[in-house]
Design an enzyme around this catalytic site. Structure first.
Site, PDB file in Angstrom:
ATOM      1  CG  HIS A  88      -2.089   1.141   1.275  1.00 26.01           C
ATOM      2  ND1 HIS A  88      -2.795   1.249   2.243  1.00 26.01           N
ATOM      3  CD2 HIS A  88      -2.083   2.120   0.514  1.00 26.01           C
ATOM      4  CE1 HIS A  88      -3.648   2.601   1.847  1.00 26.01           C
ATOM      5  NE2 HIS A  88      -2.900   2.925   0.937  1.00 26.01           N
ATOM      6  CD  GLU A  93       0.270   5.147  -1.180  1.00 27.18           C
ATOM      7  OE1 GLU A  93       1.274   5.153  -0.097  1.00 27.18           O
ATOM      8  OE2 GLU A  93      -0.758   5.466  -1.108  1.00 27.18           O
ATOM      9  CG  HIS A 101       2.721   8.738   2.348  1.00 28.36           C
ATOM     10  ND1 HIS A 101       2.135   8.945   3.621  1.00 28.36           N
ATOM     11  CD2 HIS A 101       1.295   8.180   1.622  1.00 28.36           C
ATOM     12  CE1 HIS A 101       0.733   8.549   3.733  1.00 28.36           C
ATOM     13  NE2 HIS A 101       0.433   8.286   2.501  1.00 28.36           N
TER      14      HIS A 101
END
Length: 227
Positions: A51, A104, A108
């Site tokens: 993930h 992502e 992040h």
């Protein structure tokens, strides 16, 4: 002097001021698809997939995010790494892998760019996925997908910890088939089961050494289904 010492300790405890450690999060696609109800494939992958790799704070593990770093650049992901990520880090919902990686990284990866550049961010994630095959680890402990059987939180954590030597965190989602059952010791009713959704392994500030996780998102008193 005291004030300076406090400031120094603060800086040391927060790294560069944005994050303290990493959460490496793997998801079980069947649960993702049960919860989200919009997966592109009729039969989701039956292996744990990535993930994300999330720089996090101890005080608020959902932060930082969307930092002022370099935005995703597809050309910085080598062809071989792309092939590796298509297996380990697919977009199980829409099937748009590149958009998933972009999201992502931008949310992040930008927050830890001083530690891992874009290529290193994805390389480290893939290396973790290969090193710790959660699907196989659970299978070796006789924890395999089953429609009705439940396991305790400790059953699953212990199986993973025996291999990683550090404590993971588990994340669960509500089980649509669960019923409420009275728990006198808890003075409340709890569902009879919950669904295993994600397994989190934690890494230190430099994303090298594994450390214990301590932010579970499952109800410890409720059995866990792994479907």
């Amino acid at each position: 002097v005291v004030g300076f010492a406090f400031f120094l300790c603060f800086i040391m405890s927060t790294g560069d001021g944005s994050y303290n450690y990493f959460q490496f999060v793997q998801q079980w696609p069947p649960t993702t698809c049960t919860v989200r109800k919009k997966c592109s494939k009729a039969r989701p992958l039956q292996i744990f997939t990535i993930h994300g790799l999330w720089p996090s704070n101890y005080s608020n593990p959902t932060m930082p995010s969307n930092c002022n770093g370099s935005q995703f650049n597809f050309t910085k992901v080598s062809p071989q790494l792309r092939a590796d990520l298509e297996r380990s880090w697919p977009d199980v919902e829409s099937g748009n892998d590149t958009r998933f990686w972009e999201g992502e990284w931008n949310k992040h990866g930008t927050c830890s760019e001083q530690t891992l550049n874009q290529m290193q961010y994805f390389q480290r994630s893939y290396a973790m996925w290969r090193s710790y095959n959660i699907s196989q680890i659970l299978k070796n402990a006789s924890i395999v997908p089953h429609q009705t059987q439940t396991w305790t939180y400790s059953d699953i954590v212990s199986a993973i910890k025996a291999v990683t030597q550090t404590t993971p965190s588990l994340r669960c989602k509500p089980d649509p088939a669960a019923q409420l059952k009275s728990h006198p010791a808890q003075h409340k009713s709890l569902p009879t089961s919950q669904l295993l959704h994600e397994v989190v392994l934690c890494l230190g500030y430099n994303a090298i050494k594994q450390i214990d996780c301590n932010r579970p998102k499952c109800q410890h008193q409720v059995g866990i289904k792994f479907q």
